[in-house]
Design a protein around this motif. Structure first.
Motif, PDB file in Angstrom:
ATOM      1  N   ASP A  86      12.234 -14.191  12.306  1.00 20.74           N
ATOM      2  CA  ASP A  86      11.577 -15.270  11.556  1.00 20.74           C
ATOM      3  C   ASP A  86      10.684 -14.709  10.457  1.00 20.74           C
ATOM      4  OD1 ASP A  86      12.803 -17.104  13.203  1.00 20.74           O
ATOM      5  OD2 ASP A  86      10.975 -17.633  14.327  1.00 20.74           O
ATOM      6  N   LEU A  87       9.966 -13.653  10.776  1.00 18.46           N
ATOM      7  CA  LEU A  87       9.079 -13.030   9.794  1.00 18.46           C
ATOM      8  C   LEU A  87       9.881 -12.438   8.643  1.00 18.46           C
ATOM      9  CD1 LEU A  87       6.170 -12.294   9.097  1.00 18.46           C
ATOM     10  CD2 LEU A  87       6.462 -10.216  10.432  1.00 18.46           C
ATOM     11  N   GLU A  88      10.997 -11.830   8.972  1.00 16.25           N
ATOM     12  CA  GLU A  88      11.873 -11.250   7.942  1.00 16.25           C
ATOM     13  C   GLU A  88      12.435 -12.341   7.028  1.00 16.25           C
ATOM     14  OE1 GLU A  88      15.920  -8.635   7.975  1.00 16.25           O
ATOM     15  OE2 GLU A  88      14.416  -8.168   9.505  1.00 16.25           O
ATOM     16  N   LYS A  89      12.822 -13.475   7.596  1.00 15.20           N
ATOM     17  CA  LYS A  89      13.334 -14.603   6.798  1.00 15.20           C
ATOM     18  C   LYS A  89      12.249 -15.144   5.869  1.00 15.20           C
ATOM     19  CE  LYS A  89      16.626 -16.236  10.241  1.00 15.20           C
ATOM     20  NZ  LYS A  89      16.865 -17.278  11.250  1.00 15.20           N
ATOM     21  N   ALA A  92      11.756 -12.743   2.974  1.00 16.77           N
ATOM     22  CA  ALA A  92      12.853 -12.836   2.013  1.00 16.77           C
ATOM     23  C   ALA A  92      12.738 -14.111   1.183  1.00 16.77           C
ATOM     24  CB  ALA A  92      14.191 -12.790   2.743  1.00 16.77           C
ATOM     25  N   ALA A  93      12.381 -15.222   1.832  1.00 17.06           N
ATOM     26  CA  ALA A  93      12.235 -16.491   1.113  1.00 17.06           C
ATOM     27  C   ALA A  93      11.084 -16.425   0.118  1.00 17.06           C
ATOM     28  CB  ALA A  93      12.015 -17.626   2.110  1.00 17.06           C
ATOM     29  N   ALA A  94       9.990 -15.781   0.511  1.00 16.24           N
ATOM     30  CA  ALA A  94       8.833 -15.669  -0.376  1.00 16.24           C
ATOM     31  C   ALA A  94       9.154 -14.816  -1.595  1.00 16.24           C
ATOM     32  CB  ALA A  94       7.643 -15.076   0.378  1.00 16.24           C
ATOM     33  N   ASN A  95       9.942 -13.762  -1.401  1.00 14.46           N
ATOM     34  CA  ASN A  95      10.280 -12.871  -2.512  1.00 14.46           C
ATOM     35  C   ASN A  95      11.309 -13.470  -3.453  1.00 14.46           C
ATOM     36  OD1 ASN A  95       8.511 -10.849  -1.811  1.00 14.46           O
ATOM     37  ND2 ASN A  95       9.984  -9.848  -0.466  1.00 14.46           N
ATOM     38  N   SER A  96      12.148 -14.371  -2.952  1.00 15.88           N
ATOM     39  CA  SER A  96      13.214 -14.912  -3.793  1.00 15.88           C
ATOM     40  C   SER A  96      12.893 -16.301  -4.339  1.00 15.88           C
ATOM     41  CB  SER A  96      14.523 -14.963  -3.007  1.00 15.88           C
ATOM     42  OG  SER A  96      14.416 -15.903  -1.955  1.00 15.88           O
ATOM     43  N   ALA A 111       0.491 -11.469   2.947  1.00 12.50           N
ATOM     44  CA  ALA A 111       0.396 -12.322   4.143  1.00 12.50           C
ATOM     45  C   ALA A 111       1.456 -11.935   5.169  1.00 12.50           C
ATOM     46  CB  ALA A 111       0.537 -13.790   3.754  1.00 12.50           C
ATOM     47  N   ASN A 112       2.659 -11.649   4.694  1.00 12.06           N
ATOM     48  CA  ASN A 112       3.723 -11.230   5.601  1.00 12.06           C
ATOM     49  C   ASN A 112       3.419  -9.865   6.209  1.00 12.06           C
ATOM     50  OD1 ASN A 112       5.426 -13.482   5.548  1.00 12.06           O
ATOM     51  ND2 ASN A 112       6.303 -12.845   3.606  1.00 12.06           N
ATOM     52  N   ALA A 113       2.802  -8.982   5.443  1.00 17.49           N
ATOM     53  CA  ALA A 113       2.431  -7.666   5.970  1.00 17.49           C
ATOM     54  C   ALA A 113       1.402  -7.817   7.087  1.00 17.49           C
ATOM     55  CB  ALA A 113       1.889  -6.772   4.851  1.00 17.49           C
TER      56      ALA A 113
END
Length: 160
Positions: A86-89, A92-96, A111-113
């Motif tokens: 979930d964190l990885e998704k 990826a969504a935040a970066n794209s 925030a993800n870190a």
């Protein structure tokens, strides 16, 4: 105006209110409320359930302080692998995300870190847990009495 019975009931109500306001120690319910509000990371709260919370002991080291030994059970709603996916998704969504500025992407990445570090801390503490895994915890917390009532002055060592 109140009659004899009304005056007695009113007097009893005032006595209970005064005794509650001057409580020498926090109640078990108050300890639970304060610990759960302060000790659990709100981002992780959706993934865990805290149950069987109880105070096992306590003492007053001073007139405005209280130390309580507590026990509770932590049950994970998702596995470590599911939470990591979930964190990885989310990353990826935040970066794209179209239309986001570099600054917005940087904030989302930070925030993800932070969430990733929290997840690693959980793995360090509980291993690669599965959904439904439960762990018994015991800890010691400290409280201080302020003008606004009892406040948590030290978080549990195993805070989520």
């Amino acid at each position: 105006m109140f009659g004899r019975g009304g005056v007695r009931i009113f007097g009893a109500f005032c006595l209970v209110a005064a005794l509650t306001a001057c409580a020498r120690t926090p109640s078990e319910g108050e300890i639970r409320r304060l610990v759960l509000a302060e000790a659990i990371d709100q981002d992780l709260a959706q993934f865990v359930e805290i149950s069987e919370f109880r105070k096992t002991n306590g003492y007053e080291p001073g007139s405005n302080s209280y130390v309580a030994d507590i026990q509770y059970k932590v049950t994970f709603r998702k596995s470590f692998a599911e939470m990591a996916a979930d964190l990885e998704k989310e990353a990826a969504a935040a970066n794209s995300a179209a239309g986001r500025s570099n600054a917005e992407r940087a904030v989302a990445g930070a925030a993800n870190a932070v969430a990733g570090i929290g997840l690693l801390a959980l793995a360090f503490q509980y291993g690669e847990f599965q959904a439904g895994d439960s762990f018994e915890r015991s800890d010691r917390v400290s409280f201080i009495k302020t003008e606004n009532g009892w406040q948590l002055s030290s978080k549990p060592h195993g805070a989520l």
